[in-house]
Design a protein around this motif. Structure first.
Motif, short mmCIF file in Angstrom:
data_model
loop_
_atom_site.label_atom_id
_atom_site.label_comp_id
_atom_site.label_asym_id
_atom_site.label_seq_id
_atom_site.Cartn_x
_atom_site.Cartn_y
_atom_site.Cartn_z
N GLY A 97 7.82 1.77 -8.80
CA GLY A 97 7.96 1.34 -10.23
C GLY A 97 7.16 2.15 -10.99
O GLY A 97 8.02 2.11 -12.59
N ARG A 98 7.10 3.14 -11.24
CA ARG A 98 7.00 4.52 -12.16
C ARG A 98 7.49 5.00 -12.39
O ARG A 98 8.28 5.98 -13.11
CB ARG A 98 5.36 5.05 -11.86
N LEU A 128 0.58 -1.07 0.03
CA LEU A 128 0.49 -0.41 0.07
C LEU A 128 0.97 1.32 -0.10
O LEU A 128 0.60 1.96 -0.61
CB LEU A 128 -0.90 0.51 1.43
N LEU A 129 2.10 1.32 0.79
CA LEU A 129 2.93 2.41 0.63
C LEU A 129 3.64 2.20 -0.27
O LEU A 129 3.80 3.91 -1.05
CB LEU A 129 3.53 2.28 1.93
N GLY A 130 4.26 1.81 -1.50
CA GLY A 130 5.16 1.66 -1.94
C GLY A 130 3.40 1.73 -3.45
O GLY A 130 4.17 3.25 -4.23
N ARG A 131 2.74 1.93 -3.36
CA ARG A 131 1.77 2.42 -4.28
C ARG A 131 1.58 3.57 -3.83
O ARG A 131 1.40 4.41 -5.18
CB ARG A 131 0.12 1.55 -4.36
N LEU A 135 0.59 15.62 -7.91
CA LEU A 135 0.66 17.05 -8.69
C LEU A 135 1.85 17.75 -9.65
O LEU A 135 0.97 18.51 -10.86
CB LEU A 135 2.16 17.53 -7.50
N SER A 136 1.89 16.49 -10.42
CA SER A 136 2.41 16.48 -11.99
C SER A 136 3.11 14.25 -11.83
O SER A 136 2.85 13.48 -10.75
CB SER A 136 3.87 16.65 -12.51
N ALA A 137 2.79 14.60 -13.45
CA ALA A 137 3.22 13.13 -14.10
C ALA A 137 5.59 12.61 -13.19
O ALA A 137 5.94 13.32 -13.30
CB ALA A 137 3.73 12.80 -15.03
N LEU A 138 5.00 11.52 -12.38
CA LEU A 138 5.86 11.42 -11.94
C LEU A 138 7.39 10.95 -12.80
O LEU A 138 7.18 10.49 -14.38
CB LEU A 138 6.50 10.18 -10.95
#
Length: 262
Positions: free
Chosen positions: A90-91, A82-85, A256-259
């Motif tokens: 992965g992004r 959950l924290l990772g998501r 706020l924006s795309a990773l």
């Protein structure tokens, strides 16, 4: 008042240096502790620094031990996913996370274990000393996995809001975990964390947490993640972009924006 005391004579030099750095009174090894004067002690041993209430009936000390069985057990916990998501593991690789309220570093360690490069900002000097001790102990460990994980963790002592612009530009995510009452079932753990909260909870903590979120949302990062009790209102009343819910806590995510775009 918090005092500093070496647990053995061979740790006296380290205890003296820590007491001087924190401007705290130093007690000699074995010296009787006036419980009316000291609410807690920083106990310095050759291998670690621990925080404990004085007296024989005091609960177990608070110590940062990233190699402890509890931390290893947590690696297999569903809350890690959950924290990772929430932060976006992965992004982007490597994902750089600023833990602006590092505390005892447990979530920071989980994030580093997930592959993130984590900066731990801790404004309380005593807590920072515990973190520093834990990181040094892990770096000296014979456990290659442990050394690898803490190699992705960097301690920044002081208020996160005082980090320079250059440091913030290197971050992708700001993670906030404002202090709230622990939900551990163990009474002993509750007593340990009760001491921790009594020492480091500040007047106006709610307002301070609200202001910290406001600062984070203005920072040049892709997202801000806030850990909250499951049924609590959003911090500062600001609705997140979405929330990821677990059994006891949730993570409010402000996109706020795309990773990778910052």
């Amino acid at each position: 008042m918090i005092g500093v005391q070496a647990t053995v004579v061979t740790a006296s030099t380290a205890a003296e240096a820590l007491a001087a750095a924190l401007a705290l009174p130093l007690l000699a090894p074995g010296e009787a502790v006036d419980e009316n004067r000291f609410v807690a002690l920083l106990l310095v041993s050759p291998d670690t620094v621990a925080l404990r209430a004085p007296g024989r009936s005091a609960p177990n000390p608070v110590v940062v031990d990233f190699g402890a069985a509890a931390m290893r057990h947590r690696r297999r916990g569903g809350q890690n996913e959950l924290l990772g998501r929430a932060v976006g593991v992965g992004r982007k690789s490597p994902l750089r996370v600023l833990d602006a309220t590092a505390g005892l570093g447990r979530d920071s360690f989980v994030l580093a274990d997930l592959g993130c490069e984590v900066t731990l900002a801790e404004r309380e000097p005593v807590v920072a000393a515990l973190l520093r001790s834990g990181l040094v102990g892990a770096q000296r460990s014979g456990d290659a996995w442990l050394r690898e994980v803490v190699g992705r963790m960097t301690l920044a002592e002081g208020e996160a809001r005082h980090l320079g612009a250059a440091a913030l530009l290197r971050q992708d995510v700001i993670y906030l975990d404002p202090m709230f009452p622990p939900r551990d079932k163990s009474a002993a753990v509750k007593k340990e964390m009760a001491l921790f909260q009594a020492l480091f909870s500040r007047p106006g903590a709610a307002e301070d947490a609200d202001a910290l979120l406001g600062w984070a949302l203005q920072a040049p990062v892709a997202r801000v993640v806030v850990k909250r009790p499951l049924k609590a209102a959003p911090l500062a009343g600001r609705a997140p972009s979405h929330a990821i819910r677990g059994k006891a806590v949730r993570h409010d995510v402000y996109v706020l924006s795309a990773l990778g775009a910052n």
